[in-house]
Every structure is written in C-alpha cells, then in structure tokens.
Design an enzyme around this catalytic site. Structure first.
Site, PDB file in Angstrom:
ATOM      1  N   ASP A 236       0.815  -1.218   0.000  1.00 23.66           N
ATOM      2  CA  ASP A 236       0.000   0.000   0.000  1.00 23.66           C
ATOM      3  C   ASP A 236       0.851   1.271   0.000  1.00 23.66           C
ATOM      4  O   ASP A 236       0.679   2.152   0.843  1.00 23.66           O
ATOM      5  CB  ASP A 236      -0.943   0.026   1.217  1.00 23.66           C
ATOM      6  CG  ASP A 236      -1.608  -1.314   1.480  1.00 23.66           C
ATOM      7  OD1 ASP A 236      -1.883  -2.030   0.505  1.00 23.66           O
ATOM      8  OD2 ASP A 236      -1.860  -1.638   2.658  1.00 23.66           O
TER       9      ASP A 236
ATOM     10  N   GLU B  47     -11.489  -1.644  -3.295  1.00 20.18           N
ATOM     11  CA  GLU B  47     -10.871  -0.889  -2.207  1.00 20.18           C
ATOM     12  C   GLU B  47      -9.776   0.020  -2.768  1.00 20.18           C
ATOM     13  O   GLU B  47      -9.558   0.114  -3.974  1.00 20.18           O
ATOM     14  CB  GLU B  47     -10.289  -1.831  -1.143  1.00 20.18           C
ATOM     15  CG  GLU B  47      -9.208  -2.766  -1.632  1.00 20.18           C
ATOM     16  CD  GLU B  47      -8.776  -3.769  -0.570  1.00 20.18           C
ATOM     17  OE1 GLU B  47      -9.456  -3.889   0.471  1.00 20.18           O
ATOM     18  OE2 GLU B  47      -7.751  -4.443  -0.779  1.00 20.18           O
TER      19      GLU B  47
END
Length: 348
Positions: free
Chosen positions: A47, A232
């Site tokens: 991420d 997401e």
C-alpha cells in the site's frame, strides 16, 4: 648469603606492594555493532504512497507505526528504521478493538503549507475501523497526532473506514476518499482548517465492484464479514480537467493466490459520477483496466497511487505487486504513465 637473601625478600615485598597498589585493569568494552542503513532497489512494501521534499522522495506504506523510506532517484531506497509513529495514540485502541501497532495504507499530501498524513487502523476482514490524522512541517517529522478523521462501526455502518486518499478539488476544498468492500468506495468532505470531517458531512458511495444486487454468490475467501463487493484502495489524480479515480478490484494479501488488479474511471467533478472508457458507471461495476498480474513476474498488483512529479515533469504510477520469483512477496512497482489521445492513462 644473608645479604643476598635479604635483598631477594626486599624485592619480593616491593613487587607485592606494587601489585596491591596498582589499579585494577578495566574490563574491555566491546564496541556496539555499527548499524548500516538498509538500501535496496526492490523494497518490500504494501500500500505505498509517495511524496517529494527538498530533493528527496519519500515512500510511506503499511507497517508497524507506518513504514517509511527515502530516495534521491526513485531507484535506490533507504529504509528508515522505526515507524512514522513512535507512539501509537491511545484513541486508536479505544476506537478499534484488537488494533495494536500495525498501521495500514497511509496517504500524505501538502496542503496550506503543512504536510498531512491519513492512516488506517483496523483488523483484517472487519469494518470496525478508523482513519487517523497526523500533521508535520516536514516529511522528516516529527508528526503530531491530530486525532480521528472518520470511523466505522460494525453493525452500524455499511462501509469501512480504511484506505484513505486526500483529494483537493479545483476550488481548494479538501475531500477524503476511502473504503474497502461493504458498500465500496466512499467520498467525504473535509474541514479545510482541521482536515477532519466537515460538520454534517456524510460518506457517499462513488464506486462499487458490482452493482447493488449483482454481487457474486461464492464466498469471500478472505473474510466472512466483508461480503463480495471486492473493491478498495481509491486514489484520485487530477489531469487535464478530469478527476481520475483508480481503484483496486478483487483480493489482496494472499501472496501467489492474490487476484488484485487496478481499474480507473473519470469525472469532471470530484463528486462524480465516475465512468470508464466505455461509459459504464463505476457505481455499477465499471472500470477501465490499468494493471494486473502478468503471471510471470507478478501474480497480481494493486493498491496504487499516481502522481505528476514536479521535479521531472512526468506522470508516474506506483503500487505493490506479488512477486513470483520471491514466492509472492509484495514489492514496489513503478511505471510511467502515458495518456491516450482521448485522455486515458496507459502504463509503459
């Protein structure tokens, strides 16, 4: 003979006195091992987001206290020991049962002459979550706890307060887009002074993996709570009068079994509606492919960020990919962005 014996005894006495009087030898102290910085051209990250300040690029990513690394050229990265958060704020544990110190999916932005960082507090596969806020004068820190931007509660909210991304619209108004599974990607108006949720603001859904009522019936392989609306990690890039919304589809965090991929849609306004190249709305499951696993080096790739880099004038896309030569470890991917004649991003 007596004189010789007396002389020997005298010498022995002097030697014994010298031994008693001599200071005890100091024990040898071993030097502490020298800690060399960890430098790599293939950093393990999850991420990632990036920022630039004073000739250096910074990457912040999921990790204990938020992982951080720096580079002068975006090729060789130096891992900074210790996380951004030297202490985890107590409010995080109070707000998110089971949360400890493994912080997920940060985002960072420069706004009103200050750096702001949002970060995710959660436990895997649940939506009892919170997005925290930090601020600093410099990317080097120190970072100040600014409390909570937004939180979600199990049994109350049909969205998940993780995976934040700051967006500043053309009027200078800040927004936060975020979300994972449940009802998909959310957009929330922020207060321009505090960078927390604006008074009376409520999250609005701007993208879903599937249209409502069309979710697949096979179970989610990662969570029995999250459902199958597998979307997401939103990120918005402004380019040529458009807001481009990148999102990740399907399942992360499974190494070589991951199925992550990135798609994109665009809108003339930050609030949407966002549509893909074929005109399909992202709230109805639309999305133009950007990157997926090639099944040779990477099984899957996702959770991206995209930037226009002022130092070089180039547009760049970053994400993490599950690298097959290392058994599916998650490493940094960087790719230049080209733009098609009709204004859609393509990775080189």
């Amino acid at each position: 003979m007596k004189k010789l014996l007396t002389a020997l005894l005298l010498l022995a006495a002097i030697a014994a006195t010298a031994q008693i009087a001599a200071p005890a030898a100091k024990p040898h102290k071993a030097r502490p091992p020298r800690i060399h910085p960890l430098v790599t051209d293939t950093p393990m990250v999850h991420d990632p987001v990036m920022a630039y300040e004073n000739g250096r690029y910074y990457i912040f990513a999921t990790g204990n206290g938020i992982q951080q690394m720096t580079s002068a050229d975006r090729r060789s990265w130096t891992l900074r020991r210790g996380g951004v958060l030297t202490e985890i704020p107590q409010w995080t544990a109070d707000s998110v049962p089971g949360f400890k110190s493994h912080v997920w999916a940060p985002d960072v932005i420069r706004y009103h002459d200050r750096w702001w960082m949002a970060y995710s507090c959660s436990t895997f596969g649940r939506n009892g979550s919170a997005i925290g806020l930090l601020s600093a004068d410099s990317l080097q820190g120190p970072w100040r706890d600014e409390g909570c931007i937004v939180c979600s509660r199990e049994g109350r909210d049909n969205w998940n307060a993780i995976d934040p991304n700051f967006v500043i619209d053309d009027d200078g108004q800040p927004w936060l887009t975020f979300g994972s599974f449940w009802d998909g990607i959310q957009l929330l108006r922020l207060d321009a002074r505090t960078m927390r949720a604006a008074a009376g603001a409520q999250p609005v859904t701007i993208a879903r993996r599937y249209a409502r009522g069309q979710e697949p019936t096979e179970p989610n392989p990662t969570s029995r709570f999250a459902g199958t609306n597998a979307i997401e990690a939103p990120f918005v890039l402004k380019h040529d009068g458009w807001y481009y919304l990148f999102v990740s589809w399907d399942y992360c965090c499974r190494g070589p079994l991951s199925s992550y991929r990135v798609v994109v849609g665009r809108s003339r306004t930050v609030g949407g509606p966002y549509a893909d190249r074929d005109g399909r709305l992202l709230t109805e499951g639309g999305g133009t492919p950007v990157i997926s696993g090639d099944k040779q080096l990477f099984e899957a790739a996702g959770h991206c960020a995209a930037y226009h880099l002022e130092p070089t004038g180039e547009d760049v896309f970053i994400c993490h990919g599950y690298y097959l030569p290392r058994g599916g470890q998650s490493i940094l991917i960087q790719r230049p962005i080209d733009w098609t004649p009709d204004g859609w991003p393509q990775l080189r």
